[in-house]
Motif scaffolding. Structure first.
Motif, PDB file in Angstrom:
ATOM      1  N   MET A   1      49.888  47.916  61.058  1.00 17.54           N
ATOM      2  CA  MET A   1      49.236  48.876  60.174  1.00 17.54           C
ATOM      3  C   MET A   1      48.946  48.319  58.790  1.00 17.54           C
ATOM      4  O   MET A   1      47.888  48.574  58.200  1.00 17.54           O
ATOM      5  N   PHE A   2      49.868  47.526  58.242  1.00 17.41           N
ATOM      6  CA  PHE A   2      49.747  47.094  56.854  1.00 17.41           C
ATOM      7  C   PHE A   2      48.981  45.777  56.686  1.00 17.41           C
ATOM      8  O   PHE A   2      48.822  45.303  55.565  1.00 17.41           O
ATOM      9  N   ASP A   3      48.510  45.176  57.768  1.00 19.32           N
ATOM     10  CA  ASP A   3      47.696  43.965  57.656  1.00 19.32           C
ATOM     11  C   ASP A   3      46.287  44.332  57.218  1.00 19.32           C
ATOM     12  O   ASP A   3      45.687  45.286  57.736  1.00 19.32           O
ATOM     13  N   LEU A   4      45.746  43.548  56.302  1.00 22.89           N
ATOM     14  CA  LEU A   4      44.407  43.839  55.795  1.00 22.89           C
ATOM     15  C   LEU A   4      43.365  43.796  56.899  1.00 22.89           C
ATOM     16  O   LEU A   4      42.370  44.524  56.855  1.00 22.89           O
ATOM     17  N   ASP A   5      43.590  42.979  57.918  1.00 29.81           N
ATOM     18  CA  ASP A   5      42.624  42.865  59.009  1.00 29.81           C
ATOM     19  C   ASP A   5      42.732  44.003  60.024  1.00 29.81           C
ATOM     20  O   ASP A   5      41.897  44.114  60.916  1.00 29.81           O
ATOM     21  N   SER A   6      43.753  44.840  59.895  1.00 26.43           N
ATOM     22  CA  SER A   6      43.958  45.917  60.872  1.00 26.43           C
ATOM     23  C   SER A   6      43.119  47.128  60.521  1.00 26.43           C
ATOM     24  O   SER A   6      42.814  47.394  59.363  1.00 26.43           O
ATOM     25  N   ASP A   7      42.759  47.865  61.570  1.00 22.57           N
ATOM     26  CA  ASP A   7      41.974  49.079  61.381  1.00 22.57           C
ATOM     27  C   ASP A   7      42.414  50.103  62.412  1.00 22.57           C
ATOM     28  O   ASP A   7      42.904  49.755  63.485  1.00 22.57           O
ATOM     29  N   ALA A   8      42.251  51.362  62.061  1.00 19.99           N
ATOM     30  CA  ALA A   8      42.535  52.430  63.014  1.00 19.99           C
ATOM     31  C   ALA A   8      41.443  52.449  64.072  1.00 19.99           C
ATOM     32  O   ALA A   8      40.259  52.546  63.744  1.00 19.99           O
ATOM     33  N   ARG A   9      41.829  52.344  65.327  1.00 18.94           N
ATOM     34  CA  ARG A   9      40.866  52.369  66.420  1.00 18.94           C
ATOM     35  C   ARG A   9      40.660  53.782  66.950  1.00 18.94           C
ATOM     36  O   ARG A   9      39.537  54.205  67.205  1.00 18.94           O
ATOM     37  N   GLN A  10      41.778  54.490  67.135  1.00 20.58           N
ATOM     38  CA  GLN A  10      41.710  55.871  67.599  1.00 20.58           C
ATOM     39  C   GLN A  10      42.733  56.692  66.834  1.00 20.58           C
ATOM     40  O   GLN A  10      43.837  56.211  66.554  1.00 20.58           O
ATOM     41  N   VAL A  11      42.349  57.916  66.497  1.00 21.09           N
ATOM     42  CA  VAL A  11      43.230  58.812  65.753  1.00 21.09           C
ATOM     43  C   VAL A  11      43.249  60.166  66.456  1.00 21.09           C
ATOM     44  O   VAL A  11      42.195  60.735  66.771  1.00 21.09           O
ATOM     45  N   PHE A  12      44.471  60.657  66.690  1.00 19.41           N
ATOM     46  CA  PHE A  12      44.667  61.966  67.298  1.00 19.41           C
ATOM     47  C   PHE A  12      45.379  62.863  66.287  1.00 19.41           C
ATOM     48  O   PHE A  12      46.372  62.442  65.670  1.00 19.41           O
ATOM     49  N   VAL A  13      44.905  64.065  66.109  1.00 25.49           N
ATOM     50  CA  VAL A  13      45.577  65.058  65.269  1.00 25.49           C
ATOM     51  C   VAL A  13      45.865  66.272  66.133  1.00 25.49           C
ATOM     52  O   VAL A  13      44.947  66.874  66.705  1.00 25.49           O
ATOM     53  N   GLU A  14      47.152  66.576  66.262  1.00 30.49           N
ATOM     54  CA  GLU A  14      47.610  67.670  67.114  1.00 30.49           C
ATOM     55  C   GLU A  14      46.959  67.580  68.503  1.00 30.49           C
ATOM     56  O   GLU A  14      46.491  68.563  69.069  1.00 30.49           O
TER      57      GLU A  14
END
Length: 400
Positions: free
Chosen positions: A367-380
């Motif tokens: 998560m904290f690597d600059l090269d990382s990105d959120a690919r999928q996000v789920f909310v509830e």
């Protein structure tokens, strides 16, 4: 039901990290978390293959103005009720706008919960609320009232002393204003109790009702304080009024008093540290603060103060803190479990465990690597962002 399978699942519980793990979602909640072979995934469940990627709880920002500040637009900037330096009667929920673009950027960047609050113009700003970043109606995004906002230092001095020519104009004035408000709340609580005992009518006051919750220990006091001397004054006043439910927000010079934080068991919500010293009290700003406080035994959360720093860059703030000494093994905790515990919402968010909200992020690296990105996000349990599906080329989205 939905299942995220074949992930490196960071549970933020005693279970730790599960390689080749599954998060099973039933409706808005997590039904089970474990190794792929342990979790019984129904054959009709919608399955997402994480491909070995990192799977974390949705990030939590314990100090944000997302949903309140509206990108600084004066027409919609509902986060500073500057009619008075003491405004405990206002509530962030009443100014929270679900369509603020900052919230969209938040969940697309993996931030699924924020503590939305008023600004720091007033000594007492009002009730602040933990909110989900995805939704259409504020009441359905609401988790809980998590504190009473207060502020020390330059901001209340400038807004009221310099601009309004009234108290507080000095740091002693800020402290006196807070003391008087807390004394008024104590007196109010005593009069209310006496009236109830005698069965007599009692004229209620909304602001004092809210402040009484602070002096009676029901509602934490969350104090904006950068300089070490301001933090020490907050501690002094907390002692005078027996306030134990307390957090220091920003804590720019918190490293000076790290042992004091630890001894008092007061958490620090640190940031935003990715800026120049735009005012005198920020002259000692450093990303070393989270690591120093953690090493002293302080519970630390990292914040953006969005939109001061864009909400989606919470992960970048963590990465810079790691570069400056925050241990990698606790980095994720500063934006998940720690802020959830500080806000008193750990039963809902901040971990991946059965019974908690299904707020889950799949990252293409740590998560904290600059090269990382959120690919999928789920909310509830709802897939609110898929990078391949939802990313927009800025050239196509350009508007003149």
């Amino acid at each position: 039901m939905r299942a995220i399978v074949n992930g490196t699942v960071h549970t933020l519980t005693e279970r730790g990290t599960v390689d080749g793990g599954t998060v099973l979602v039933d409706g808005a909640e997590i039904a089970a978390v474990g190794a792929d072979g342990e979790v019984d995934v129904p054959p009709d469940a919608e399955t997402f293959d994480a491909g070995g990627r990192h799977v974390t709880p949705g990030l939590v920002d314990a100090h944000s103005h997302a949903g309140m500040a509206e990108w600084g637009e004066p027409e919609d900037g509902d986060f500073n009720e500057v009619s008075d330096p003491v405004t405990p009667h206002v509530n962030a929920l009443d100014g929270f706008h679900p369509r603020d673009d900052e919230l969209k950027h938040a969940f697309q960047g993996g931030v699924t919960t924020v503590s939305a609050r008023m600004g720091s113009a007033n000594v007492i700003g009002g009730i602040i609320c933990s909110m989900k970043t995805y939704g259409e109606v504020a009441d359905r995004m609401f988790i809980r009232e998590d504190g009473m906002k207060a502020a020390f230092g330059e901001n209340p001095k400038r807004f009221h002393g310099d601009e309004k020519d009234r108290q507080p104009a000095t740091r002693p004035g800020v402290a006196a204003t807070l003391r008087q408000a807390l004394m008024d709340a104590e007196d109010y609580a005593e009069r209310r109790a006496s009236a109830r005992e005698a069965g007599e009518p009692f004229e209620r006051d909304l602001g004092l009702e809210n402040l009484a919750r602070v002096v009676e220990g029901e509602l934490p006091l969350r104090v904006h304080a950068h300089r070490a001397d301001d933090i020490a004054t907050v501690f002094r006043i907390a002692d005078e009024f027996g306030i134990e439910a307390l957090s220091i927000e920003h804590a720019t010079e918190g490293y000076v008093l790290a042992d004091e934080f630890a001894e008092r068991d007061v958490p620090a919500v640190v940031g935003p540290s990715i800026s120049s010293a735009t005012k005198y009290e920020l002259r000692n700003i450093t990303f070393e603060t989270p690591g120093i406080l953690h090493d002293a035994g302080v519970k630390v959360a990292i914040q953006t103060d969005a939109p001061i720093l864009p909400q989606e860059h919470l992960d970048v703030c963590v990465g810079l803190a790691v570069r400056e000494g925050l241990p990698e093994e606790v980095a994720l905790r500063t934006v998940t479990r720690n802020p959830a515990e500080i806000l008193g919402i750990e039963d809902r968010v901040g971990t991946l465990a059965a019974g908690t909200d299904a707020d889950v992020v799949v990252w293409d690296g740590p998560m904290f690597d600059l090269d990382s990105d959120a690919r999928q996000v789920f909310v509830e349990g709802e897939r609110v962002y898929d990078r391949e599906r939802d990313d927009v080329d800025p050239r196509d989205d350009y508007a003149w």
